[in-house]
Scaffold this motif. Structure first.
Motif, PDB file in Angstrom:
ATOM      1  N   ALA A 115       0.832  -1.205   0.000  1.00 51.68           N
ATOM      2  CA  ALA A 115       0.000   0.000   0.000  1.00 51.68           C
ATOM      3  C   ALA A 115       0.861   1.248   0.000  1.00 51.68           C
ATOM      4  CB  ALA A 115      -0.941  -0.010   1.203  1.00 51.68           C
ATOM      5  N   SER A 116       1.945   1.231   0.757  1.00 50.20           N
ATOM      6  CA  SER A 116       2.851   2.388   0.798  1.00 50.20           C
ATOM      7  C   SER A 116       3.477   2.646  -0.566  1.00 50.20           C
ATOM      8  CB  SER A 116       3.956   2.163   1.833  1.00 50.20           C
ATOM      9  OG  SER A 116       3.425   2.039   3.119  1.00 50.20           O
ATOM     10  N   LEU A 117       3.928   1.585  -1.218  1.00 48.25           N
ATOM     11  CA  LEU A 117       4.531   1.747  -2.544  1.00 48.25           C
ATOM     12  C   LEU A 117       3.508   2.272  -3.545  1.00 48.25           C
ATOM     13  CD1 LEU A 117       6.704  -1.489  -2.788  1.00 48.25           C
ATOM     14  CD2 LEU A 117       7.496   0.864  -2.459  1.00 48.25           C
ATOM     15  N   TYR A 118       2.313   1.682  -3.531  1.00 50.18           N
ATOM     16  CA  TYR A 118       1.265   2.138  -4.452  1.00 50.18           C
ATOM     17  C   TYR A 118       0.931   3.606  -4.214  1.00 50.18           C
ATOM     18  CZ  TYR A 118       0.280  -2.710  -5.864  1.00 50.18           C
ATOM     19  OH  TYR A 118       0.357  -3.988  -6.352  1.00 50.18           O
ATOM     20  N   SER A 119       0.799   3.990  -2.954  1.00 51.43           N
ATOM     21  CA  SER A 119       0.436   5.382  -2.670  1.00 51.43           C
ATOM     22  C   SER A 119       1.540   6.338  -3.113  1.00 51.43           C
ATOM     23  CB  SER A 119       0.108   5.568  -1.193  1.00 51.43           C
ATOM     24  OG  SER A 119       1.266   5.456  -0.395  1.00 51.43           O
ATOM     25  N   GLN A 120       2.791   5.927  -2.964  1.00 49.26           N
ATOM     26  CA  GLN A 120       3.896   6.778  -3.401  1.00 49.26           C
ATOM     27  C   GLN A 120       3.971   6.892  -4.918  1.00 49.26           C
ATOM     28  OE1 GLN A 120       7.690   6.237  -1.247  1.00 49.26           O
ATOM     29  NE2 GLN A 120       6.474   5.037   0.223  1.00 49.26           N
ATOM     30  N   MET A 121       3.367   5.924  -5.616  1.00 54.24           N
ATOM     31  CA  MET A 121       3.312   5.983  -7.079  1.00 54.24           C
ATOM     32  C   MET A 121       2.080   6.747  -7.556  1.00 54.24           C
ATOM     33  SD  MET A 121       4.673   2.242  -8.359  1.00 54.24           S
ATOM     34  CE  MET A 121       3.657   1.235  -7.305  1.00 54.24           C
ATOM     35  N   GLY A 122       1.285   7.259  -6.626  1.00 57.59           N
ATOM     36  CA  GLY A 122       0.135   8.065  -6.996  1.00 57.59           C
ATOM     37  C   GLY A 122      -1.197   7.340  -6.982  1.00 57.59           C
ATOM     38  N   PHE A 123      -1.208   6.073  -6.628  1.00 58.47           N
ATOM     39  CA  PHE A 123      -2.468   5.333  -6.545  1.00 58.47           C
ATOM     40  C   PHE A 123      -3.254   5.806  -5.328  1.00 58.47           C
ATOM     41  CE2 PHE A 123       0.043   2.681  -9.175  1.00 58.47           C
ATOM     42  CZ  PHE A 123      -0.754   1.745  -9.805  1.00 58.47           C
ATOM     43  N   ASP A 124      -4.555   5.952  -5.479  1.00 55.18           N
ATOM     44  CA  ASP A 124      -5.404   6.214  -4.309  1.00 55.18           C
ATOM     45  C   ASP A 124      -6.427   5.102  -4.126  1.00 55.18           C
ATOM     46  OD1 ASP A 124      -7.139   6.749  -6.375  1.00 55.18           O
ATOM     47  OD2 ASP A 124      -7.587   8.788  -5.750  1.00 55.18           O
ATOM     48  N   GLY A 125      -6.368   4.080  -5.000  1.00 49.80           N
ATOM     49  CA  GLY A 125      -7.254   2.932  -4.895  1.00 49.80           C
ATOM     50  C   GLY A 125      -6.627   1.724  -5.564  1.00 49.80           C
ATOM     51  N   HIS A 126      -7.127   0.558  -5.167  1.00 48.02           N
ATOM     52  CA  HIS A 126      -6.597  -0.690  -5.719  1.00 48.02           C
ATOM     53  C   HIS A 126      -7.716  -1.725  -5.727  1.00 48.02           C
ATOM     54  CE1 HIS A 126      -3.436  -3.519  -6.805  1.00 48.02           C
ATOM     55  NE2 HIS A 126      -3.916  -4.360  -5.911  1.00 48.02           N
ATOM     56  N   VAL A 127      -7.740  -2.569  -6.764  1.00 47.67           N
ATOM     57  CA  VAL A 127      -8.726  -3.644  -6.867  1.00 47.67           C
ATOM     58  C   VAL A 127      -7.978  -4.968  -6.868  1.00 47.67           C
ATOM     59  CG1 VAL A 127     -10.520  -4.688  -8.296  1.00 47.67           C
ATOM     60  CG2 VAL A 127     -10.318  -2.199  -8.175  1.00 47.67           C
ATOM     61  N   PHE A 128      -8.365  -5.850  -5.946  1.00 46.73           N
ATOM     62  CA  PHE A 128      -7.810  -7.197  -5.901  1.00 46.73           C
ATOM     63  C   PHE A 128      -8.775  -8.153  -6.566  1.00 46.73           C
ATOM     64  CE2 PHE A 128      -5.336  -5.722  -2.197  1.00 46.73           C
ATOM     65  CZ  PHE A 128      -4.103  -6.259  -2.515  1.00 46.73           C
ATOM     66  N   ASN A 129      -8.233  -9.098  -7.292  1.00 43.18           N
ATOM     67  CA  ASN A 129      -9.047 -10.165  -7.845  1.00 43.18           C
ATOM     68  C   ASN A 129      -8.921 -11.403  -6.983  1.00 43.18           C
ATOM     69  OD1 ASN A 129     -10.672 -11.616  -9.654  1.00 43.18           O
ATOM     70  ND2 ASN A 129      -8.878 -12.403 -10.694  1.00 43.18           N
ATOM     71  N   ARG A 130      -7.728 -11.748  -6.639  1.00 41.89           N
ATOM     72  CA  ARG A 130      -7.465 -12.922  -5.815  1.00 41.89           C
ATOM     73  C   ARG A 130      -6.671 -12.485  -4.588  1.00 41.89           C
ATOM     74  NH1 ARG A 130      -5.941 -14.577 -11.181  1.00 41.89           N
ATOM     75  NH2 ARG A 130      -7.402 -16.112 -11.976  1.00 41.89           N
ATOM     76  N   GLY A 131      -6.827 -13.240  -3.541  1.00 36.81           N
ATOM     77  CA  GLY A 131      -6.043 -12.927  -2.360  1.00 36.81           C
ATOM     78  C   GLY A 131      -6.630 -13.575  -1.125  1.00 36.81           C
ATOM     79  N   VAL A 132      -6.002 -13.302  -0.024  1.00 42.26           N
ATOM     80  CA  VAL A 132      -6.429 -13.885   1.243  1.00 42.26           C
ATOM     81  C   VAL A 132      -7.395 -12.967   1.985  1.00 42.26           C
ATOM     82  CG1 VAL A 132      -4.339 -15.257   1.489  1.00 42.26           C
ATOM     83  CG2 VAL A 132      -4.416 -12.939   2.428  1.00 42.26           C
ATOM     84  N   PHE A 133      -7.698 -11.826   1.397  1.00 42.91           N
ATOM     85  CA  PHE A 133      -8.587 -10.870   2.039  1.00 42.91           C
ATOM     86  C   PHE A 133     -10.037 -11.331   1.911  1.00 42.91           C
ATOM     87  CE2 PHE A 133      -5.030  -8.425   0.228  1.00 42.91           C
ATOM     88  CZ  PHE A 133      -4.497  -7.910   1.401  1.00 42.91           C
ATOM     89  N   PRO A 134     -10.866 -10.949   2.860  1.00 45.43           N
ATOM     90  CA  PRO A 134     -12.311 -11.213   2.680  1.00 45.43           C
ATOM     91  C   PRO A 134     -12.851 -10.286   1.595  1.00 45.43           C
ATOM     92  CG  PRO A 134     -11.928  -9.894   4.636  1.00 45.43           C
ATOM     93  CD  PRO A 134     -10.574 -10.285   4.115  1.00 45.43           C
ATOM     94  N   LYS A 135     -13.943 -10.680   0.955  1.00 45.91           N
ATOM     95  CA  LYS A 135     -14.535  -9.808  -0.057  1.00 45.91           C
ATOM     96  C   LYS A 135     -15.054  -8.554   0.620  1.00 45.91           C
ATOM     97  CE  LYS A 135     -15.823 -13.285  -3.457  1.00 45.91           C
ATOM     98  NZ  LYS A 135     -14.576 -13.943  -3.330  1.00 45.91           N
ATOM     99  N   GLY A 136     -14.925  -7.455  -0.048  1.00 45.45           N
ATOM    100  CA  GLY A 136     -15.424  -6.212   0.506  1.00 45.45           C
ATOM    101  C   GLY A 136     -14.517  -5.056   0.175  1.00 45.45           C
ATOM    102  N   GLU A 137     -14.752  -3.967   0.863  1.00 49.39           N
ATOM    103  CA  GLU A 137     -13.991  -2.738   0.658  1.00 49.39           C
ATOM    104  C   GLU A 137     -13.369  -2.325   1.981  1.00 49.39           C
ATOM    105  OE1 GLU A 137     -17.196  -0.316  -0.742  1.00 49.39           O
ATOM    106  OE2 GLU A 137     -16.839  -0.879  -2.814  1.00 49.39           O
ATOM    107  N   PHE A 138     -12.188  -1.747   1.897  1.00 51.57           N
ATOM    108  CA  PHE A 138     -11.505  -1.304   3.106  1.00 51.57           C
ATOM    109  C   PHE A 138     -10.405  -0.324   2.726  1.00 51.57           C
ATOM    110  CE2 PHE A 138      -9.551  -5.175   1.563  1.00 51.57           C
ATOM    111  CZ  PHE A 138      -8.188  -4.939   1.639  1.00 51.57           C
ATOM    112  N   VAL A 139      -9.891   0.354   3.716  1.00 51.44           N
ATOM    113  CA  VAL A 139      -8.739   1.219   3.517  1.00 51.44           C
ATOM    114  C   VAL A 139      -7.513   0.392   3.889  1.00 51.44           C
ATOM    115  CG1 VAL A 139      -7.538   3.306   4.234  1.00 51.44           C
ATOM    116  CG2 VAL A 139     -10.020   3.328   3.937  1.00 51.44           C
ATOM    117  N   TRP A 140      -6.647   0.213   2.916  1.00 51.15           N
ATOM    118  CA  TRP A 140      -5.431  -0.579   3.105  1.00 51.15           C
ATOM    119  C   TRP A 140      -4.378   0.343   3.698  1.00 51.15           C
ATOM    120  CZ3 TRP A 140      -2.575  -3.176  -1.591  1.00 51.15           C
ATOM    121  CH2 TRP A 140      -1.613  -4.087  -1.125  1.00 51.15           C
TER     122      TRP A 140
END
Length: 114
Positions: free
Chosen positions: A2-27
């Protein structure tokens, strides 16, 4: 990440696969970077596939006989997904998958009917 993405200018991210539960959150990013390292994140509800019954390459075309049922189904599904994600008034619903849109004109014509 999340830190790297934010430093590259991202303010959002979409996961397709992962260990996270489905939903929305602030990473949360690195505490050393403060809140500026946090990014809004969502997990796709149905991979990036079309919802069941809406893959228009598999013979599930929308026609005059089924258009009401298809519309009711997609609205019901959107409402359920909204509840699953915390009753937001936005739902990210993808219509694709690997090797889809071989006949994009046909696919989009069905989406337009929807």
């Amino acid at each position: 990440m999340a830190s790297l993405y934010s430093q590259m200018g991202f303010d959002g991210h979409v996961f397709n696969r992962g260990v996270f539960p489905k939903g929305e959150f602030v990473w949360g990013g690195s505490p050393d970077l403060g809140a500026n390292a946090d990014i809004f994140t969502t997990i796709l509800h149905n991979h990036y596939s079309a919802p069941d019954g809406f893959d228009f390459e598999d013979g599930n075309d929308i026609n005059s006989e089924n258009k009401r049922q298809k519309a009711d189904t997609i609205v019901s599904l959107a409402k359920q997904w909204s509840k699953d994600f915390g009753d937001t008034n936005q739902v990210l619903m993808t219509f694709g998958d690997d090797f889809k849109y071989n006949n994009a004109e046909h696919y989009f014509a069905n989406l337009d009917k929807l």
